[in-house]
Design an enzyme around this catalytic site. Structure first.
Site, short mmCIF file in Angstrom:
data_model
loop_
_atom_site.label_atom_id
_atom_site.label_comp_id
_atom_site.label_asym_id
_atom_site.label_seq_id
_atom_site.Cartn_x
_atom_site.Cartn_y
_atom_site.Cartn_z
N ASP A 76 0.81 -1.64 0.14
CA ASP A 76 0.32 0.26 0.09
C ASP A 76 0.72 1.02 0.42
OD1 ASP A 76 0.71 0.69 2.58
OD2 ASP A 76 -0.98 -0.03 3.10
N LYS A 133 -4.03 3.02 -1.32
CA LYS A 133 -6.02 3.24 -1.10
C LYS A 133 -5.27 5.26 -0.33
CE LYS A 133 -7.82 -0.27 0.84
NZ LYS A 133 -7.86 -1.15 2.09
N MET A 156 -4.63 9.21 11.28
CA MET A 156 -5.27 9.23 10.23
C MET A 156 -6.25 10.87 9.72
SD MET A 156 -6.07 5.18 9.41
CE MET A 156 -6.81 5.25 10.37
#
Length: 487
Positions: free
Chosen positions: A36, A58, A170
């Site tokens: 990722d 992502k 995040m």
């Protein structure tokens, strides 16, 4: 066909050296790797040749693969008998959805193993000078997901009364929600707070303030995901304990373009100086099998054997071992083109006859011309791309020279790097690296970067491509670093 195995691998927060030894060892066994965007592309160099690599990153508003698609890829490749590596930024089980992947594998009866990684919730803040705990300030730390803070049933009243460091991962898009939830439930608005973007990388940016003003400061700084948010008294130590941004090459992403075998020393030097390194092995070298066989009977007759690169030294002596040649038969003297070649010769038990004044073939040829006698014989095992400077110089002196193409140069492994978007500076150590990088990325892509050449011959190739560059004075990595510190 037997069912394969899946490794859920934590790759750390971004700094390539924060990857564990076990992660690199396991990656070298994988037939297929899914990685990722939060794991450093540089770690793909640990994948074995022929490994299939898929980007499953992502980012907000753009998913290359959905989680269901990733789950099914893991199952499918494992059922085909492959060893599969699922490489994730940070740790697989710390907001990494590794648990979901493990449960899906369990449903299919597929063996899996978790390789823990250094979580960004700790490492990023430490690189920003913020300790998780500190006597008299924080005796605990608490990690939350900030990405879905609006939807989670977070007990802000309880959280606001915790005495330790509060860490939200995040959570940039929900910074106002986090701030308001804490202040409205009793946490002092003057509590120190920090937001760290892209921590442990060359793009790391830290914004420090208080709960009262942190959102405004972050907006002014233009921070983007991924970010880590920290709240607590330990944030007040960030300026004093900020060690990472003090390094001389901090904030610079430097691209190394040489072969994998030769890149390590250069990479480690740059990393120690605080740079983030993008390692693109634009070239690979390989020995030409049996290249020396036709000269095996004459090796003892040469007065000089000229090995004009570290590769030439290693391939020459390795070929002698392969041939079971008794090195005691050699009477030749060995000159060196530069300090690295001299070191390589010494590692083989050979003290160079002399080292050229400048790290170019012209200088080596001049040095040899001053020492060699008419009628003496020279062997030059070389790359297929070597220039004929030495041959022309010695033939003019009535000196016999035999050349043998000992190794070839080909395009190296560049997987994981579709562009040079994150790169600031590109280093070139040979004309062949210039040619290959132009082939791979185009001259226009390189024109946007600062380029540094190790010497005039490499500079000539860069200019022939219509590009400009800085040139090191002494044709060494140390000299290149001095340029990097000024750029």
């Amino acid at each position: 066909m037997s069912v394969g195995k899946v490794y859920l691998i934590g790759a750390g927060p971004g700094d390539e050296e924060l990857v564990t030894l076990k992660a690199t060892r396991v990656m070298s066994k994988c037939d297929v790797i899914l990685y990722d965007r939060l794991s450093s592309d540089s770690i793909l160099k640990y994948a074995k040749p022929g490994c299939k690599v898929y980007y499953c990153g992502k980012k907000p508003g753009s998913h290359y693969k959905t989680q269901d698609e990733i789950n099914e890829m893991l199952v499918s490749y494992a059922k085909q008998g492959h060893t599969v590596g699922r490489v994730k930024g940070g740790d697989p089980y710390v907001f990494g959805r590794g648990g979901e992947e493990a449960l899906r594998l369990l449903e299919e009866g597929i063996e899996f193993e978790v390789v823990p990684g250094i979580t960004s919730s700790i490492a990023v803040l430490e690189y920003a000078g913020i300790p998780m705990t500190q006597r008299g300030m924080a005796q605990s730390f608490h990690v939350f997901t900030g990405k879905t803070a609006k939807h989670l049933d977070i007990d802000w009243k309880t959280v606001s009364k915790l005495k330790g460091t509060l860490i939200f991962m995040m959570g940039l898009g929900n910074l106002d929600t986090i701030r308001e939830g804490l202040i409205s439930n009793g946490l002092d608005a003057q509590t120190p707070a920090a937001v760290v973007m892209k921590g442990t990388t060359s793009k790391q940016v830290s914004v420090v303030g208080t709960l009262c003003d942190i959102a405004e400061k972050v907006e002014q700084a233009g921070l983007e995901s991924p970010c880590i948010i920290a709240v607590g008294q330990v944030v007040s130590l960030s300026e004093k304990l900020d060690w990472y941004s003090q390094k001389p090459l901090f904030g610079k992403n430097i691209c190394i373009t040489r072969s994998k075998e030769q890149a390590r020393e250069m990479r480690e030097m740059l990393l120690d100086l605080g740079a983030e390194v993008t390692e693109i092995n634009s070239i690979e070298t390989e020995v030409i099998p049996d290249a020396l066989n036709s000269h095996s009977e004459k090796l003892s007759e040469y007065d000089y054997i000229v090995l004009s690169s570290v590769n030439a030294v290693n391939y020459f002596f390795d070929s002698l071992v392969e041939m079971e040649y008794d090195i005691r038969k050699l009477k030749a003297k060995f000159p060196a083109i530069g300090p690295k070649t001299a070191e390589a010769l010494k590692a083989r038990g050979i003290v160079p006859e002399f080292t050229a004044d400048h790290f170019v073939m012209e200088s080596l040829a001049e040095g040899l011309k001053e020492r060699i006698a008419r009628g003496e014989r020279v062997l030059h095992p070389k790359s297929e791309l070597s220039r004929d400077v030495l041959k022309k110089c010695l033939l003019a002196q009535d000196v016999s020279i035999d050349e043998v193409v000992l190794y070839r140069v080909k395009t190296g492994q560049t997987r994981g790097y579709e562009s040079l978007e994150d790169v600031d500076i590109v280093l070139f150590t040979s004309p062949s690296t210039v040619k290959k990088m132009v082939e791979l990325f185009g001259a226009e892509s390189l024109r946007e970067k600062k380029l540094v050449a190790i010497g005039p011959i490499t500079e000539q190739e860069i200019k022939s491509q219509g590009l400009e560059c800085e040139v090191s004075e002494t044709h060494t990595m140390e000299s290149m670093v001095k340029i990097l510190e000024k750029i």
